[in-house]
Design a protein around this motif. Structure first.
Motif, PDB file in Angstrom:
ATOM      1  N   UNK A   1       0.865  -1.188  -0.159  1.00  0.00           N
ATOM      2  CA  UNK A   1       0.043   0.061   0.169  1.00  0.00           C
ATOM      3  C   UNK A   1       0.962   1.290   0.196  1.00  0.00           C
ATOM      4  N   UNK A   2       0.610   2.019  -0.966  1.00  0.00           N
ATOM      5  CA  UNK A   2       1.541   3.393  -1.077  1.00  0.00           C
ATOM      6  C   UNK A   2       1.278   4.140   0.185  1.00  0.00           C
ATOM      7  N   UNK A   3       2.223   4.570   0.658  1.00  0.00           N
ATOM      8  CA  UNK A   3       2.234   5.664   1.913  1.00  0.00           C
ATOM      9  C   UNK A   3       2.773   4.805   3.323  1.00  0.00           C
ATOM     10  N   UNK A   4       2.356   3.585   3.437  1.00  0.00           N
ATOM     11  CA  UNK A   4       2.764   2.794   4.716  1.00  0.00           C
ATOM     12  C   UNK A   4       4.183   2.702   4.599  1.00  0.00           C
ATOM     13  N   UNK A   5       4.895   2.737   5.731  1.00  0.00           N
ATOM     14  CA  UNK A   5       6.394   2.982   5.771  1.00  0.00           C
ATOM     15  C   UNK A   5       6.871   1.724   6.925  1.00  0.00           C
ATOM     16  N   UNK A   6       7.928   0.846   6.469  1.00  0.00           N
ATOM     17  CA  UNK A   6       8.198  -0.035   7.627  1.00  0.00           C
ATOM     18  C   UNK A   6       9.703   0.314   7.682  1.00  0.00           C
ATOM     19  N   UNK A   7      10.167   0.610   9.170  1.00  0.00           N
ATOM     20  CA  UNK A   7      11.738   0.892   9.275  1.00  0.00           C
ATOM     21  C   UNK A   7      12.149  -0.135  10.249  1.00  0.00           C
ATOM     22  N   UNK A   8      13.150  -0.943   9.869  1.00  0.00           N
ATOM     23  CA  UNK A   8      13.817  -1.985  10.907  1.00  0.00           C
ATOM     24  C   UNK A   8      15.097  -1.781  11.080  1.00  0.00           C
ATOM     25  N   UNK A   9      15.518  -2.216  12.101  1.00  0.00           N
ATOM     26  CA  UNK A   9      17.070  -2.514  12.831  1.00  0.00           C
ATOM     27  C   UNK A   9      17.296  -2.546  14.105  1.00  0.00           C
ATOM     28  N   UNK A  10      18.442  -2.806  14.553  1.00  0.00           N
ATOM     29  CA  UNK A  10      18.701  -3.103  15.842  1.00  0.00           C
ATOM     30  C   UNK A  10      18.558  -1.923  16.911  1.00  0.00           C
ATOM     31  N   UNK A  11      18.318  -2.099  18.028  1.00  0.00           N
ATOM     32  CA  UNK A  11      18.111  -0.855  19.065  1.00  0.00           C
ATOM     33  C   UNK A  11      19.427   0.089  18.982  1.00  0.00           C
TER      34      UNK A  11
ATOM     35  N   UNK B   1      -6.421   5.621   4.337  1.00  0.00           N
ATOM     36  CA  UNK B   1      -5.829   6.767   5.415  1.00  0.00           C
ATOM     37  C   UNK B   1      -6.283   6.296   6.710  1.00  0.00           C
ATOM     38  N   UNK B   2      -5.680   6.475   7.776  1.00  0.00           N
ATOM     39  CA  UNK B   2      -4.300   7.154   8.093  1.00  0.00           C
ATOM     40  C   UNK B   2      -2.972   6.091   7.515  1.00  0.00           C
ATOM     41  N   UNK B   3      -2.198   6.935   7.063  1.00  0.00           N
ATOM     42  CA  UNK B   3      -0.904   6.252   6.666  1.00  0.00           C
ATOM     43  C   UNK B   3      -0.213   5.708   7.982  1.00  0.00           C
ATOM     44  N   UNK B   4       0.422   4.577   7.924  1.00  0.00           N
ATOM     45  CA  UNK B   4       1.089   3.857   8.831  1.00  0.00           C
ATOM     46  C   UNK B   4       2.789   3.944   8.727  1.00  0.00           C
ATOM     47  N   UNK B   5       3.267   4.491   9.758  1.00  0.00           N
ATOM     48  CA  UNK B   5       4.740   4.308   9.926  1.00  0.00           C
ATOM     49  C   UNK B   5       5.202   3.180  11.048  1.00  0.00           C
TER      50      UNK B   5
ATOM     51  N   UNK C   1       3.300  -2.642   3.584  1.00  0.00           N
ATOM     52  CA  UNK C   1       4.026  -1.330   3.466  1.00  0.00           C
ATOM     53  C   UNK C   1       4.921  -1.197   2.126  1.00  0.00           C
ATOM     54  N   UNK C   2       4.690  -0.024   1.631  1.00  0.00           N
ATOM     55  CA  UNK C   2       5.132   0.309   0.262  1.00  0.00           C
ATOM     56  C   UNK C   2       6.697   0.452   0.372  1.00  0.00           C
ATOM     57  N   UNK C   3       7.061   0.949   1.544  1.00  0.00           N
ATOM     58  CA  UNK C   3       8.457   1.122   1.602  1.00  0.00           C
ATOM     59  C   UNK C   3       8.984   0.516   2.874  1.00  0.00           C
ATOM     60  N   UNK C   4      10.090  -0.379   2.872  1.00  0.00           N
ATOM     61  CA  UNK C   4      10.756  -0.948   3.975  1.00  0.00           C
ATOM     62  C   UNK C   4      12.262  -0.457   4.070  1.00  0.00           C
ATOM     63  N   UNK C   5      12.722   0.248   4.844  1.00  0.00           N
ATOM     64  CA  UNK C   5      13.835   0.527   4.839  1.00  0.00           C
ATOM     65  C   UNK C   5      14.658  -0.001   6.276  1.00  0.00           C
ATOM     66  N   UNK C   6      15.836  -0.463   5.910  1.00  0.00           N
ATOM     67  CA  UNK C   6      16.744  -1.164   6.956  1.00  0.00           C
ATOM     68  C   UNK C   6      17.774  -0.348   7.435  1.00  0.00           C
TER      69      UNK C   6
END
Length: 532
Positions: free
Chosen positions: A290-300, A373-377, A397-402
């Motif tokens: 889905x465009x607009x939803x964003x996922x951000x992953x990474x260690x603490x 909407x609303x968009x999710x982060x 999510x439309x974008x997944x950033x590591x």
């Protein structure tokens, strides 16, 4: 009574667990690099020295900066047999904490010339000899490169040998300098052939940095440190895109220079706005995101929350955390999320979505799949630690950033500069390239919060000006020195550092924790450059 330098050496050997009667038993051996710069510089000098000593009972011994015997020559067969019987061969470690007081080992330890006569040797097996040791320093960097020693029977000791050894060392150091000049000439030639008035070019060697005016106008201290790191890792041509301290994005290409030991030529090409490409490491999204939803992953500690704030597509933003669901209960959290969804505007940030109970993961996933909407982060820990339902959620999510751990960030100097700005010190402080090289070599197990703590401490220590290596915590500097070790050596070094920390610096307890003897611990600390 022992002379003071000898008495101090004996105390060091005793503290290292070396025993006079068994000092040469179980001697540690390591492989010798026949193409090392020390051997290359010393070869003609040793050949001349050995020729002058022919017909005597003398022997020459050369050790490198780690105390490893890299050359051994004896003028007669009897002396050669003595070395063989004692087990002192090429590759043997002659450091004080291995074999006690000797000419080469003590010269390395004290960084000064030393004469060890007969009974002054700590090892009983060596008390029939006299040794004349002298350290070898690189004339430019003043790094300790090794030590040269002449050994003979104690009864034949001669005070004239000390200046003879010193003269030979002087010639070896001159050869080291000449070798550096040849390497530098190769690097300079490559720099001159590549440099153009409008093309930023930097030449980097172990002890040399050259840049043309175009590069000098473009680069700041943090940028230079980034180039040092890039050059240190270059085993072949490599290229990366980065953002300079000025905000200018540029493409950086590094290529080793043939004939220049450790020399690298770096070309920098500033990019126009239309050329800038995204440099984040993206994780492929699942089909039908889905465009607009964003996922951000990474260690603490990698900045997931900060990154989430920057990625919010629309204001206002409702922020919910996974820990709130754990502490306040699922019902209250679900009510807040549902209320935010019903407004059908702005964005919802779920920080720590992988901490949510299963029923709340399903609730968030239901909204995400609707594509409205609303968009999710969403932020989570590394993808490999996520459950099936959590992976299904982030697939929407439309974008997944590591986000990478701090130690793996190629833009570390930029991160450090931004942290300095966040601490309000960007105008009053800067970080020297030397300090940035140390910071960039550290493992950063605490990621960004640890960096913040280190820089905060440095700022308190120095009210204004350049933050240098002396302003950094000694333990961090010691840990960072393991950067050039092989992976298995680095793992061993990390284990030793952890054991020493756990034992409060007590080496006896640390050795017991590691299941090794104190002598072995001292030896490995020396080999792996663990300070203490």
């Amino acid at each position: 009574m022992l002379r003071e330098p000898i008495a101090q050496s004996w105390r060091r050997a005793s503290l290292a667990g070396v025993r006079p009667e068994t000092a040469l038993l179980g001697m540690r051996f390591e492989e010798v690099d026949p193409a090392s710069k020390l051997l290359a510089a010393a070869a003609p000098v040793l050949a001349d020295l050995d020729e002058r000593l022919a017909g005597t009972a003398m022997s020459t011994v050369l050790v490198d900066h780690d105390g490893k015997l890299v050359h051994r020559w004896s003028a007669d067969r009897a002396a050669e047999n003595c070395f063989e019987q004692l087990g002192i061969g090429v590759g043997a470690c002659l450091l004080e904490d291995e074999v006690g007081t000797t000419g080469p080992g003590t010269a390395l330890e004290t960084r000064s010339s030393i004469v060890v006569h007969g009974e002054e040797h700590y090892a009983e097996a060596l008390r029939g000899f006299s040794c004349y040791g002298h350290p070898i320093f690189h004339p430019v960097t003043r790094r300790l490169e090794g030590a040269l020693d002449i050994t003979l029977l104690a009864a034949e000791a001669n005070p004239l040998l000390a200046p003879l050894v010193a003269k030979a060392v002087e010639e070896i150091e001159r050869q080291l300098l000449e070798g550096s000049r040849v390497s530098e000439r190769s690097l300079l030639a490559a720099f001159q052939s590549t440099s153009r008035p409008t093309r930023p070019v930097v030449a980097i060697g172990p002890d040399l940095l050259l840049c043309n005016q175009a590069a000098a106008d473009l680069l700041e201290g943090a940028d230079v440190a980034l180039l040092w790191n890039l050059a240190g890792e270059a085993v072949g041509p490599s290229e990366m895109e980065t953002e300079l301290r000025s905000g200018q994005r540029a493409r950086v290409r590094a290529e080793p220079v043939p004939g220049a030991r450790g020399g690298v030529l770096v070309e920098i090409r500033p990019l126009a706005a239309t050329e800038v490409r995204r440099t984040r490491r993206l994780v492929p999204a699942a089909p039908g995101p889905v465009a607009g939803h964003v996922h951000i992953s990474g260690p603490p500690g990698t900045g997931r929350t900060t990154e989430a704030r920057l990625r919010v597509p629309e204001e206002p933003c409702t922020t919910l955390t996974g820990s709130e669901a754990v502490l306040g209960g699922s019902a209250a959290w679900a009510a807040r999320f549902t209320a935010a969804v019903e407004t059908a505007s702005g964005s919802i940030c779920v920080d720590g979505a992988d901490l949510l109970p299963a029923e709340l993961v399903d609730l968030v996933a239901t909204h995400a799949a609707r594509g409205v909407r609303p968009h999710l982060v969403l932020t989570t820990g590394p993808r490999e630690g996520l459950t099936g339902p959590e992976r299904a959620l982030i697939a929407s999510c439309g974008e997944n950033a590591e986000l990478l751990p701090l130690a793996h960030r190629p833009d570390f100097p930029e991160v450090a500069a931004r942290m300095l700005a966040e601490l309000g010190a960007a105008r009053t402080h800067n970080i020297t390239p030397g300090a940035l090289r140390i910071l960039g070599s550290y493992d950063w197990p605490g990621n960004l919060p640890e960096l913040r703590g280190v820089l905060s401490q440095a700022i308190r220590k120095r009210s204004a000006g350049a933050i240098g290596p002396g302003d950094l915590p000694p333990a961090l500097v010691a840990d960072a020195s393991g950067h050039e070790l092989a992976p298995i050596e680095r793992a061993e070094r990390n284990a030793i550092v952890a054991a020493l920390r756990s034992a409060g610096g007590n080496k006896v307890r640390a050795a017991s924790t590691l299941g090794i003897s104190r002598t072995t611990l001292y030896a490995r600390m020396r080999a792996l450059k663990v300070l203490g």
